[in-house]
Design a protein around this motif. Structure first.
Motif, PDB file in Angstrom:
ATOM      1  N   SER B 165       0.842  -1.220  -0.079  1.00 40.50           N
ATOM      2  CA  SER B 165       0.004  -0.067  -0.101  1.00 40.50           C
ATOM      3  C   SER B 165       0.859   1.252   0.125  1.00 40.50           C
ATOM      4  N   ALA B 166       1.753   1.414  -0.917  1.00 38.40           N
ATOM      5  CA  ALA B 166       2.769   2.621  -1.050  1.00 38.40           C
ATOM      6  C   ALA B 166       1.675   3.683  -1.686  1.00 38.40           C
ATOM      7  N   ILE B 167       0.749   3.190  -2.153  1.00 39.67           N
ATOM      8  CA  ILE B 167      -0.335   4.103  -2.814  1.00 39.67           C
ATOM      9  C   ILE B 167      -1.765   3.979  -2.293  1.00 39.67           C
ATOM     10  N   ALA B 168      -2.612   5.117  -2.284  1.00 37.10           N
ATOM     11  CA  ALA B 168      -3.864   4.828  -1.666  1.00 37.10           C
ATOM     12  C   ALA B 168      -4.558   5.898  -2.359  1.00 37.10           C
ATOM     13  N   SER B 179      -2.289   8.624  -4.343  1.00 40.37           N
ATOM     14  CA  SER B 179      -1.103   9.403  -3.778  1.00 40.37           C
ATOM     15  C   SER B 179      -0.360   8.437  -2.993  1.00 40.37           C
ATOM     16  N   SER B 180       0.858   8.669  -2.854  1.00 41.40           N
ATOM     17  CA  SER B 180       1.834   7.973  -1.659  1.00 41.40           C
ATOM     18  C   SER B 180       1.595   8.978  -0.443  1.00 41.40           C
ATOM     19  N   PHE B 181       2.184   8.368   0.419  1.00 41.07           N
ATOM     20  CA  PHE B 181       2.093   9.041   1.752  1.00 41.07           C
ATOM     21  C   PHE B 181       2.321  10.558   1.777  1.00 41.07           C
TER      22      PHE B 181
END
Lengths: 155, 593
Positions: B165-168, B179-181
């Motif tokens: 889940s590097a992107i959400a 988006s990433s964190f």
């Protein structure tokens, strides 16, 4: 500065570490500290064993879970049509003049943030603002000055 | 069974079947976009809407389970109009620079537009109004939000298949984005560069960073000697981009094509895979001796394989406390790279500064791996450019080669020999099988006790596989292993890797040696492989890999003549000082966000 790790732990103990605890934990942080720092979101992710991007994704969905720097008092001005018709423009002008910031900004002493919000349900008493969780309605520039003065003295 | 009608054709299906799958059984095609066979249903693109008699609104075929007596129509005027508008609305927020796009002719949105949305549209183009960003920070891929249609295949891939889940999905409404964190550059978040999202993105929003032009420049430069290596999984998948069915082996034609493209030396990553087995096998046996005989508390087992750069970055981010368990061996690509500009240069009397080292990989994490600062042990950048299977197919088309009619040929010598053990590196369980074939023989002097050397318990598509090999009849040097039961495990797809890592963290792992590959199915299902992918396609590629192995004369790494030669002439013995200088590496702890 507060110790975010302790607060997140405390909130996780209270609400649990399941995925559905994410919202109350984030709300708990914002209640105490106005907005979510990156550090806080990473702590929450660690505590709940979910990804930091997921925490950010959830937080960024909700207007009241700020992920950008916010002051101690967050002034939210209704941006919808009734408040506009009832003189929202003058209220914004008054606030900007008093606080020396534009909409979307935070004062350098981190006391006040001025942001627009969608309808807060006070159309019948427009124009209206929220300061943190308290609504102020039927505003005039004079009334606005008094209210903000009160907050300035509080600090 | 549930009975329903689709386009006036009757069908009975199991309860829980979706309308989409029921229609497939009748060979009725309903277009889809967010749907992907490897991922959970999302139902967000709405392209698959169909009409259900009696229902007020159109329903999404991909997410609607069948019910008794349902009457479905897939091609009414209402459906066609809705689909056209849906595609047009997607296009209104999609930067349609199709002719210049890397995914031109390979884009699922473009294909739908071609089918439904030709002519003028009634919707405004909103692309100009959005402040889209293009993230080029990763050496492996480009994330272009202006082409994203929010189908969330990438998000589902990163979560369900890779447990990262590097992107959400972030923000909402018109501001929604993947988006990433906190919108950090992809190079500075937990992303492993595995490219599984790239492999599943229906548009050009996620594409590999291409180095085709740089490679052509090197080929055309007469001063440069361009060395190319091909990974095992490439030869069983390249054909898919050139008109073959999945699972077709094209090794000989691949070699000829590379020669005709103008590469100077056509060599094989399989050679380096065999070398990896020698180094990694020796490392494993050394670790076991330290733990079992010397009682050395500082030595860590289980030992993890280190061939998969996506997996390496995963453990660096997520389980850094277990980095000492990771084999210090470089991946075959990087072993090859370090040797190309040292050993190979010496043998061929080439100036290493004039060598350009290119690798053809099923992987986009390999682009990142080649860029890691520690991968310069030859004194130069060990691997200059990494191309994916897909990029090679593009080059073959650019050069106008008639691939189907190429005469097969063989790899060049010095670092071109390979064995079946090197070949199976491309499939999950393959590194384990290759290692066992060699390690067992080193320890006992006999071949592994499996028919035709096929260690079937470590093969197949199960997420986590386990096997136990009892070691009996050891030679004098390895008496301490007599009667020992070597416990091994294999995982592919990082969600499965995580299952093993959890056990290890809890201290419940019974394993001595664990093979992990970041991608589903191993390298055959890599992020750089031809698109599309599905379990069926991966199984076909896997079958081809094992058939390639069976057709090899030599099937054990330690019998590779080029490997025997390099130890004799250059490296000395496995894990020697020179080996450590060139073929081993170290790792870096990284943040978990």
């Amino acid at each position: 500065m507060y110790n975010v790790g302790n607060l997140v732990k405390e909130l996780s103990e209270k609400h649990g570490r399941e995925r559905e605890s994410l919202m109350p934990i984030l709300q708990g942080i914002v209640e105490k500290h106005n907005y979510l720092t990156d550090e806080a979101m990473v702590e929450v992710a660690r505590e709940l064993d979910i990804s930091a991007a997921e925490v950010y994704g959830t937080a960024s969905f909700y207007t009241f879970l700020d992920t950008d720097v916010r002051g101690k008092y967050i002034i939210r001005i209704c941006k919808t049509i009734t408040c506009s018709m009832k003189g929202k423009g003058e209220i914004i002008q008054t606030l900007e003049d008093m606080l020396k910031i534009k909409v979307g900004e935070t004062t350098s002493d981190r006391q006040f943030s001025l942001i627009e919000t969608n309808c807060i349900g006070w159309c019948h008493k427009a124009p209206a603002i929220l300061i943190n969780e308290i609504p102020y309605t039927e505003l005039t520039p004079e009334k606005t000055v008094e209210i903000i003065k009160g907050y300035m003295q509080k600090r | 069974m549930i009975n329903l009608n689709i386009n006036n054709q009757r069908i009975s299906v199991q309860p829980g079947t979706t309308v989409l799958d029921a229609a497939k059984k009748l060979k009725i095609n309903i277009p889809t976009l967010c749907n992907h066979p490897d991922l959970c249903v999302a139902g967000n693109c709405r392209v698959c809407v169909v009409e259900q008699t009696g229902a007020k609104t159109l329903i999404a075929a991909c997410s609607m389970p069948v019910s008794e007596g349902m009457d479905i129509h897939t091609n009414t005027l209402k459906v066609r109009n809705a689909r056209k508008h849906i595609v047009e609305l997607l296009l209104s927020e999609h930067r349609s620079d199709c002719t210049k796009c890397y995914k031109n002719q390979k884009c699922e949105l473009q294909a739908l537009a071609n089918e439904f949305a030709f002519g003028d549209t009634i919707f405004l183009d909103l692309v100009e109004d959005h402040h889209y960003s293009i993230d080029r920070s990763s050496p492996s891929f480009i994330k272009d939000d202006s082409k994203c249609i929010h189908c969330q295949r990438c998000v589902r891939t990163c979560t369900q298949l890779q447990y990262i889940s590097a992107i959400a999905v972030a923000n909402k409404g018109a501001h929604q984005k993947i988006s990433s964190f906190h919108d950090r550059p992809m190079s500075h978040v937990v992303c492993t560069n595995c490219g599984q999202c790239v492999n599943r993105c229906p548009t050009g929003a996620l594409v590999e960073k291409t180095y085709i032009d740089q490679v052509w420049d090197a080929i055309y430069d007469p001063a440069k000697h361009v060395v190319v290596q091909t990974a095992p999984a490439v030869r069983v998948a390249l054909g898919e981009d050139l008109g073959y069915d999945p699972g077709e082996r094209v090794t000989g034609k691949l070699v000829t094509a590379l020669r005709q493209l103008g590469f100077d030396s056509i060599l094989d990553t399989d050679f380096a895979a065999d070398l990896t087995i020698m180094e990694e096998g020796t490392e494993l046996l050394t670790r076991l001796k330290k733990v079992l005989v010397d009682g050395d508390k500082t030595t860590s087992i289980p030992m993890f394989t280190s061939c998969s750069p996506g997996w390496v970055k995963f453990i660096e981010h997520k389980y850094p406390e277990f980095l000492p368990n990771l084999s210090t061996c470089k991946s075959p690509q990087q072993m090859f790279g370090a040797l190309a500009k040292t050993y190979f240069a010496q043998k061929m009397k080439l100036d290493p500064s004039k060598i350009v080292s290119v690798s053809i990989m099923p992987c986009i994490a390999k682009k990142y791996e080649a860029d890691r600062p520690e991968m310069r042990s030859s004194g130069f950048k060990d691997i200059d450019y990494v191309l994916t299977t897909r990029e090679l197919a593009v080059m073959i088309k650019q050069a106008g080669l008639d691939f189907r009619n190429l005469e097969p040929s063989n790899y060049d010598s010095v670092m071109g020999d390979s064995t079946g053990a090197g070949v199976i590196f491309g499939a999950t369980g393959g590194v384990m099988e290759a290692a066992l074939r060699t390690a067992y023989e080193i320890v006992t002097g006999r071949e592994v006790p499996f028919k035709n050397l096929n260690i079937t318990p470590v093969r197949g598509m199960e997420g986590v596989k386990e096997a136990t090999v009892k070691i009996e009849g050891c030679t004098a040097d390895w008496k301490f292993l007599e009667g020992a039961e070597l416990k091994v495990a294999i995982a592919h797809g990082l969600v499965n890797a995580n299952k093993i890592m959890k056990l290890v963290r809890q201290g419940k792992s019974p394993y001595h040696f664990v093979e992990i590959m970041a991608c589903p199915g191993g390298c055959i299902g890599g992020g750089g492989q031809p698109i599309p992918t599905s379990m069926e396609i991966r199984k076909n590629r896997m079958k081809a890999i094992y058939s390639e192995d069976e057709h090899m004369v030599l099937r054990k790494s330690h019998e590779n003549p080029d490997v025997i030669a390099i130890y004799k002439d250059f490296l000395g013995k496995p894990n020697s000082h020179v080996s450590h200088e060139l073929l081993h590496t170290h790792y870096t702890e990284r943040d978990n966000y």
